[in-house]
Design an enzyme around this catalytic site. Structure first.
Site, PDB file in Angstrom:
ATOM      1  N   GLU A 115       1.242  -1.861  -0.031  1.00  0.00           N
ATOM      2  CA  GLU A 115       0.098  -0.015  -0.031  1.00  0.00           C
ATOM      3  C   GLU A 115       1.086   0.711  -0.276  1.00  0.00           C
ATOM      4  OE1 GLU A 115      -2.769  -0.102   3.107  1.00  0.00           O
ATOM      5  OE2 GLU A 115      -3.831  -2.134   2.760  1.00  0.00           O
ATOM      6  N   HIS A 244      -9.241   9.403   2.687  1.00  0.00           N
ATOM      7  CA  HIS A 244      -8.794   7.879   1.714  1.00  0.00           C
ATOM      8  C   HIS A 244      -8.722   8.540   0.549  1.00  0.00           C
ATOM      9  CE1 HIS A 244      -8.540   4.622   0.356  1.00  0.00           C
ATOM     10  NE2 HIS A 244      -8.244   3.571   1.258  1.00  0.00           N
ATOM     11  N   ARG A 290      -0.150   9.146   1.441  1.00  0.00           N
ATOM     12  CA  ARG A 290      -2.597   9.134   1.208  1.00  0.00           C
ATOM     13  C   ARG A 290      -2.312  10.549   1.487  1.00  0.00           C
ATOM     14  NH1 ARG A 290      -5.265   4.764   4.780  1.00  0.00           N
ATOM     15  NH2 ARG A 290      -4.650   3.247   3.261  1.00  0.00           N
ATOM     16  N   HIS A 351     -11.475   9.120   6.497  1.00  0.00           N
ATOM     17  CA  HIS A 351     -11.269   7.870   6.686  1.00  0.00           C
ATOM     18  C   HIS A 351     -10.528   7.035   8.085  1.00  0.00           C
ATOM     19  CE1 HIS A 351     -10.052   3.980   5.707  1.00  0.00           C
ATOM     20  NE2 HIS A 351      -9.108   4.105   5.668  1.00  0.00           N
ATOM     21  N   ARG A 386      -0.862   8.385   8.912  1.00  0.00           N
ATOM     22  CA  ARG A 386      -0.744   7.384   9.472  1.00  0.00           C
ATOM     23  C   ARG A 386      -0.728   6.837   8.489  1.00  0.00           C
ATOM     24  NH1 ARG A 386      -4.275   3.058   8.697  1.00  0.00           N
ATOM     25  NH2 ARG A 386      -6.117   4.671   7.967  1.00  0.00           N
TER      26      ARG A 386
END
Ligand code: SIN
Length: 559
Positions: A115, A244, A290, A351, A386
């Site tokens: 990811e 997100h 992200r 998110h 994060r």
């Protein structure tokens, strides 16, 4: 009713369940959860759990990736703790029976996905329904444990705080607040119950419902954050709301995530004309951090005026896609999108809350006997952003540490009596029929808060929008304070109060931070300011501050 347990766990996701299973070895545990026991953010987690599980990976690489994503604000000791103890927690899940996909390469026992921001494949997953697989196993194990009792449809309204004077002989040294339990609304019978316990664990998840568009389930109304704040605990870093990049954009899709694992398997973000755009924003392209990807999509949508961008994975083998992403494939197909042929329309959505209730390495908050675990906590792991799939890992590691810390202290706590609850508080109140009231006051304000936060406190912020948002939210909170006491107590009202308070706290933190870092991007302060802002943003209730509460009296004075 008055209930008494050794441990009161609020929330039934991975953090609460992991703690409960460990704590049940030395005491009685109540898990209260406001809807059905599986209605948690954990249950919807698609991607998986990041951990070092292959020979070509290392703790150092996972630590470095986490620090890079966190943009200077991660606490290195916490990062090291989580990364290095993560594999032990994973093995516990495997032993309980979580069916992670196994590997075929020989270098790792599991099939490890990739990811954004990860320099190695290290995401353990159960197809694209990892959270559901974990939740099922943990719930069935907890249900089989006689020391654990689960209370569904029980919404915690406020904590029960004992205000205690610490004395040396007859001299009062200082005042201390101790958490002793909680007031809980049974949303079916509409009775208010009192739960007392030696220790209370807030594991209430996130606050995505503060925003108009979110990947979170409806339960994510920031209850734990609001409850802890009202009780006087410290909170930190609430300006770091993670959006997100890829939620499904379709009029009939509510809160449906398209996992970052799709980009990990080669999916590319393209605009309506088919142009891949991530190379314009970051060398890691579609697998950039992200915050970078969400801002890139926001910029593209503003530039083109389009309602969404697209995620295209149609170049991969259809059989592989159906096997690897059965949930995403089925959901998209039900809406007429065949991911083996069509690009998927996507937009960013709120998110994950990187900030939360400030804790130490064992999950202990600043309030005695109150712990916070999982998304509602701010442990120092995530910093300003994060790293993908670090959240379930963090929840397990801190649940384990909290259980260890509590096991060492439980005997001492048992020797100290639980407080007598004054009669007026212990008698359960039954609340009236909510339908007789003006429910529109609740739904209207709920809607206004979510739109306000999306438009003024979203992916890109400005000083002016934040100042306006602060004024609007103050007005809404005043309206709630003035008019809501006339409305019979109802779960939606409790959630609205929490939502409004959390919105205010996010705005307060965002206004304080006069720089742009990680997930907090302010056009009026577009650069990072390491001289002044390499620190957490901490908020706590002022002594005189009116703590809007659904419980009339919430302090027990036992001087
Ligand atoms: C995802 O599957 O993209 C979500 C994983 C995460 O939020 O860590």
């Amino acid at each position: 009713m008055d209930y008494q347990f050794d441990y009161l766990v609020i929330g039934s996701g991975i953090a609460g369940l992991t703690f409960a299973l460990k704590a049940a070895q030395n005491g009685s545990v109540a898990i209260v959860t406001k809807k059905s026991k599986v209605e948690t953010s954990t249950n919807y987690a698609q991607g998986g759990i990041a951990s070092v599980m292959s020979v070509d990976d290392s703790f150092q690489l996972h630590i470095q990736d986490t620090l890079n994503a966190g943009d200077g604000l991660c606490h290195p000791d916490v990062v090291e703790l989580v990364v290095k103890t993560g594999p032990d927690r994973i093995r516990e899940l495997v032993d309980l029976g979580v069916p992670f996909n196994t590997g075929t390469s020989g270098s790792a026992p599991f099939d490890l996905g990739r990811e954004g921001g990860h320099s190695r494949n290290r995401i353990l997953h159960a197809q694209d329904m990892t959270g559901q697989a974990v939740e099922r196993v943990l719930i069935s194990t907890a249900e089989a444990n006689p020391a654990i009792q689960i209370f569904e449809d029980h919404l915690v309204m406020d904590l029960l705080i004992q205000h205690q004077s610490i004395k040396a002989g007859s001299v009062s040294l200082y005042q201390q607040d101790i958490c002793r339990g909680a007031y809980v609304l049974d949303t079916i019978t509409r009775e208010v119950h009192t739960f007392t316990a030696h220790v209370v664990l807030l594991c209430t998840g996130g606050a995505g419902k503060v925003y108009l568009y979110t990947s979170n389930p409806d339960v994510a109304t920031g209850d734990g954050l609001a409850i802890a704040y009202r009780a006087g605990a410290k909170l930190a870093n609430l300006e770091f709301v993670q959006f997100h990049p890829t939620c499904l954009y379709h009029p009939h899709a509510k809160n449906f995530l398209i996992s970052e694992a799709v980009r990990g398997e080669g999916g590319r973000l393209i605009d309506r004309r088919g142009r891949a755009f991530m190379q314009d924003y970051h060398p890691l392209k579609d697998l950039a951090y992200r915050d970078v990807v969400a801002r890139a999509i926001d910029t593209e949508m503003k530039k083109t005026g389009d309602d969404c961008v697209f995620l295209d994975i149609s170049h991969r083998d259809p059989e592989f896609l159906v096997g690897r992403f059965p949930n995403i494939y089925q959901k998209c197909l039900s809406l007429g999108i065949d991911i083996t042929k069509d690009p998927i329309p996507v937009v960013p959505a709120a998110h994950y809350m990187c900030g939360g209730i400030l804790t130490d390495l064992s999950g202990q908050s600043s309030l005695e006997n109150l712990f916070a675990l999982g998304e509602c906590a701010c442990t120092g792991l995530h910093g300003a952003n994060r790293l993908a799939s670090n959240s379930l890992l963090e929840a397990m590691v801190f649940a384990h540490n909290a259980a260890t810390a509590c096991a060492e202290r439980i005997e001492g706590w048992r020797r100290r009596d639980l407080p007598e609850i004054p009669k007026r508080l212990s008698s359960s109140g039954r609340v009236d029929d909510p339908q007789s009231s003006e429910m529109v006051l609740i739904t209207h304000n709920w809607d206004i808060i979510r739109r306000l936060m999306w438009n003024y406190v979203g992916i890109v912020r400005t000083d002016k929008r934040l100042a306006l948002a602060k004024n609007h939210i103050a007005q809404i909170r005043m309206e709630i304070r003035e008019h809501m006491p006339n409305i019979p107590l109802h779960g939606d009202l409790v959630e609205l109060q929490n939502l409004a308070l959390v919105a205010e706290l996010i705005i307060r933190c965002a206004i304080q931070r006069k720089e742009s870092r990680g997930l907090h991007f302010n056009l009026d302060h577009p650069h990072k300011d390491d001289v002044n802002w390499l620190k957490d943003t901490i908020v706590a209730r002022n002594p005189g501050e009116d703590a809007v509460s659904t419980v009339p009296i919430k302090q027990v004075d036992t001087v």
